[in-house]
Structure formats: structure tokens, C-alpha cells
Design a protein around this motif. Structure first.
Motif, PDB file in Angstrom:
ATOM      1  N   SER A  72       0.916  -1.256   0.036  1.00 57.83           N
ATOM      2  CA  SER A  72       0.087   0.084   0.225  1.00 57.83           C
ATOM      3  C   SER A  72       0.948   1.238  -0.120  1.00 57.83           C
ATOM      4  N   CYS A  94      -4.638   3.767   4.607  1.00 60.03           N
ATOM      5  CA  CYS A  94      -3.579   3.009   4.446  1.00 60.03           C
ATOM      6  C   CYS A  94      -2.100   3.915   4.864  1.00 60.03           C
ATOM      7  N   CYS A 147      -1.436   0.208   5.404  1.00 53.60           N
ATOM      8  CA  CYS A 147      -2.488  -1.022   5.499  1.00 53.60           C
ATOM      9  C   CYS A 147      -1.199  -2.322   5.511  1.00 53.60           C
TER      10      CYS A 147
END
Length: 460
Positions: free
Chosen positions: A312, A343, A346
Motif C-alpha cells: 500500500s 493506508c 495497510c
């Protein structure tokens, strides 16, 4: 004829990204599995997630609330793949928790610290939330999440003096009896680990460090399970060590891969490759700012069953890097409004069903998110990298260590079914050597396939 909106979007993204294209085996399917309503709600700020049995996951909520509602500290939850959550264990308000992991003995381990008293310790609890045990470590505070290995659990730690200053760093090992050993304690002036540990194919741990936190030159360090420390690589001084990284993963091709959130051809981040012998290269640069703004500043990385790396960016883009073609592509764009999770980063794992499961500490309904992303990836097949010990007699218990072992349905020693076996984690199966077994390979079977070791188990 008017083209569907999704098709028009794909064309626009491809044009905007140039060589970076929207690419997936199927249209990605996002599912929000769990999100607390508020940042301080119990279950909020979810950290890493892992699969303990088929369709059964665990995550640690780091949220706390000391007033204006029910008082609570960090909590452990179980979660099914369809989003059914259950509170397993909770800690008092004023206690910090971090880095939940499952050990080869099936118990859940993590780190604790008492905020007012600066008391640092590790804990373990059964999968049902019972039999909480705690292991004090004095003023050694955890810097990263725990990582499981056949010898126990490991993470990076720092020593805090009475003023709260970091004066040393080291690595902690916690064995199944709860004994904590600090490995390679060294002054901060010698360098500092700035990434979690990863366990590589040679059985050693690796991580990224810097001469001081997030400053250059950075380096790759190696730690053996017994505590021997070395630095196989020092990065050039022009490679920036940014707060958006680094991340590191030990890939199936035997190399380490990682991200830095800065640097590269466009100064928007890179993916780098490091051989265990110390050679390194930049394998991908993220696009220039102004092309597609979300696909810059990478912050996490993992490997999936299609042999590609996924990660991410801090702008909610999920990217894919193909180890064979070296193509860096946008795999999925999470909502910019953070309603699917923010994110930063994430963190992902791949479940036995082939889906990616991730956590975001913020966003979602307000208290972060645990979610799945279905890219249509192959279901991961089991593998074994070590047998501990590699020889024994009938009736002896042997640890099979590897990956994607949840849901194992059979274990055999050179064709003879194991007398018994127990699946303790996605990485650990304990099997009993059967009477009548002869020296030869060990085979383990799950619903996703079978794996036979190239190394023989020796019958004594």
C-alpha cells in the motif's frame, strides 16, 4: 455506444500512469469485515491480522478509552472471513499493547507496557483468551511486532533510561516457557533498527537499520536465531530512509525486497531487492507526482500466491509488483475519503482462501478497518522449510515449520501416516512419528494441495 464507467476509468488510469496500468486477474472485490464506530471504541485501531485456522483470524485492537463511555484498554478479537467478530481478551486502561503473533505452540503473544509506570513486558494467552501469562523485561521496550520462528518469537527492542531516553537497542527472544533473552544489546550510537524483522530462507532474521532513526546511510542487518549480528549491506548515502518506510519481505525467490517512501527516479519511493549475500538494486521506481498522485509513497509490502508483491501507499493505493516481468501496477484504489480504511499503512496477509486480508488503524467507520480484497489469486499451497528436529524415533513429536499450513488434513513420514498431528498456526504443525516409518521425506496435505520435503527425516 457508451462504455461502462469502470471501463472508462481503467482507460483513464492507464493513460495517466503510462507504464503503470490497472491490472488484476479479476475485478477486485473489497469487503469491510470489521470497523469500530469511534477511534476510542473497543475494537478500534486494529493492528496486524493473521489466520489461525481456516476462516478464523485474530487481530489486536490498540484503542483505549478512559472516560466518556465504557473504560477499556487494548483488546484481542477473533474474526471470521465473513466478518463475525468476538472479543477474546482485554487489558486494563493505561496499558499499551503491540505486535500480536501466534507461536509454534499455538498461543498468542504480544507486547505490553504500563503507560504510567513504564513497565515493559510480553504476554501470551490461549486462542480462547484464557490463561494469560506475562513476562517482564524491565526497561526494554518493544520497537516492532513479534515474528514467530521455530526457536520462539523475536522482535527489536530499545532500552529506556529513567528519563525515557533510548540508550541501547537489541533483539528479544521469547521461548515457549516465557524466558526472555536480550540478544546483541548495543549502544544506539552503533545504529538503530527501523523495520520489523523478517525470517529469510537461510533461517536468519533480517531488517533495515540506520545510523540514527530514519537517517542515512541505511543498512541491512542479519541476526541469527542465537544472536550473532552482522551487516551484509550498507546502502549508498544517497538512498533516503524515510518515515513512510521502510518495509521488508523475504520472498520465495530467496531475495529480500523492500520499499523506501522516498528516492528513485521520481523521488516518490522505490522497491529494492537485496540478495542475502549483500548485493542490492532498485527494481522499481514509483511514478512522478502529478501523474497519478495516489501511487506514490509506499508504506507496506508482502508476497502473495501469484508470486507477486503487494503493498500500500499512504494515499490508499494498493500496488502490485511482478517479480518476473518487473511491472509495477495499480491493483486497487481504496476510497480517498478513508471510508474503506486509511493506508498509513495497510498491513496485509494472504488467507487460505486466496484473499488478501488487511488492517488500517484509522478510517473505516471511524475506528479503523479490518477488510479483505479478493483479486482472484490462487489459493496458497502449503510448504515446509524446516523439520525440528530432523531425526527421531517413533512416538517423538516433530515440528514442521513453513507456511500456509492451516487446515492440514494429513501428514505422512515416507508414506506412513503420522500417529497424530496438531495444527498450531499457519506456520507450525506438530506431528508424531509413527511406528513403521522409515527414513525419507515428509508430506503434508491441506485443502489447497500437498508438499513433500526435499530433505529426508531420519529414523534413528
Amino acid at each position: 455506444m457508451t462504455r461502462p464507467l469502470q471501463f472508462q476509468l481503467a482507460i483513464w488510469l492507464a493513460a495517466a500512469l503510462g507504464s503503470l496500468v490497472l491490472c488484476a486477474a479479476q475485478t477486485p472485490v473489497y469487503q469491510l469485515l470489521y470497523s469500530a464506530q469511534y477511534a476510542r471504541s473497543q475494537g478500534g485501531a486494529p493492528e496486524n491480522v493473521f489466520e489461525a485456522a481456516r476462516d478464523l483470524f485474530y487481530f489486536l485492537s490498540t484503542a483505549q478509552n478512559g472516560g466518556g463511555g465504557p473504560t477499556h484498554g487494548p483488546s484481542i478479537f477473533s474474526l471470521t472471513g465473513t466478518g463475525s467478530a468476538k472479543l477474546i481478551s482485554a487489558f486494563p486502561f493505561g496499558t499499551g499493547a503491540y505486535g500480536l503473533a501466534q507461536a509454534p505452540n499455538a498461543r498468542l503473544y504480544g507486547t505490553l507496557f504500563n503507560i504510567p509506570t513504564k513497565d515493559y513486558r510480553y504476554f501470551s494467552v490461549s486462542r480462547s483468551g484464557q490463561d494469560l501469562q506475562q513476562y517482564p523485561v524491565g526497561m526494554w521496550a518493544s520497537l516492532s511486532a513479534l515474528i514467530a520462528a521455530p526457536e520462539g518469537l523475536y522482535n527489536t527492542v530499545t532500552y529506556l533510561n529513567s528519563q525515557g531516553d533510548q540508550t541501547a537497542y537489541g533483539f528479544a527472544r521469547i521461548d515457549e516457557k516465557g524466558k526472555v533473552t536480550i540478544l546483541h544489546p548495543a549502544p544506539v550510537s552503533e545504529g538503530f533498527p527501523i523495520s520489523p524483522l523478517v525470517l529469510a530462507a537461510d533461517g536468519n532474521f533480517y531488517g533495515v537499520g540506520a545510523s540514527a532513526a530514519f537517517t542515512t546511510p541505511g543498512f541491512i542487518f542479519r541476526l541469527t536465531p542465537s544472536g550473532d549480528y552482522s551487516r551484509p549491506l550498507i546502502f549508498p548515502s544517497d538512498v533516503p530512509i524515510s518515515a513512510n518506510g521502510p518495509s521488508l519481505v523475504a520472498a520465495s525467490d530467496g531475495n529480500l525486497y523492500g520499499t523506501f517512501g522516498e528516492g528513485g527516479a521520481n523521488d516518490t519511493g522505490i522497491i529494492f531487492q537485496v540478495a542475502l549475500t549483500g548485493q542490492w538494486q532498485t527494481v522499481a521506481s514509483f511514478p512522478a507526482r502529478g501523474n497519478y498522485q495516489a501511487l506514490i509513497d509506499p508504506s507496506s509490502l508482502m508476497e502473495a500466491s501469484d508470486g507477486a508483491l503487494y503493498g500500500s501507499t499512504i494515499h490508499n493505493a494498493i500496488f502490485r509488483y511482478d517479480l518476473t516481468t518487473h511491472a509495477l501496477t495499480l491493483a486497487y484504489q481504496m476510497n480517498p475519503d478513508n471510508s474503506q480504511g486509511s493506508c498509513a499503512p495497510c498491513n496485509f496477509i494472504q488467507g487460505s482462501d486466496g484473499k488478501l486480508y488487511g488492517t488500517a488503524a484509522t478510517g473505516g467507520l471511524g475506528g479503523g478497518a479490518v477488510f479483505s480484497l479478493d483479486f482472484g489469486l490462487p489459493k496458497p499451497t502449503p510448504f515446509v522449510t524446516r523439520m525440528v528436529p530432523a531425526s527421531g524415533t517413533a512416538g517423538q513429536k516433530i515440528l514442521l515449520w513453513g507456511g500456509h499450513l492451516v487446515g492440514a488434513t494429513a501428514v505422512s513420514f515416507n508414506g506412513v501416516p503420522a500417529a497424530a498431528f496438531q495444527v498450531n498456526s499457519t506456520q507450525a504443525v506438530v506431528a508424531t512419528v509413527p511406528v513403521g516409518a522409515t527414513t525419507g521425506p515428509v508430506t503434508i496435505t491441506t485443502a489447497n494441495g500437498s508438499f513433500t520435503t526435499t530433505q529426508s527425516f531420519t529414523i534413528q
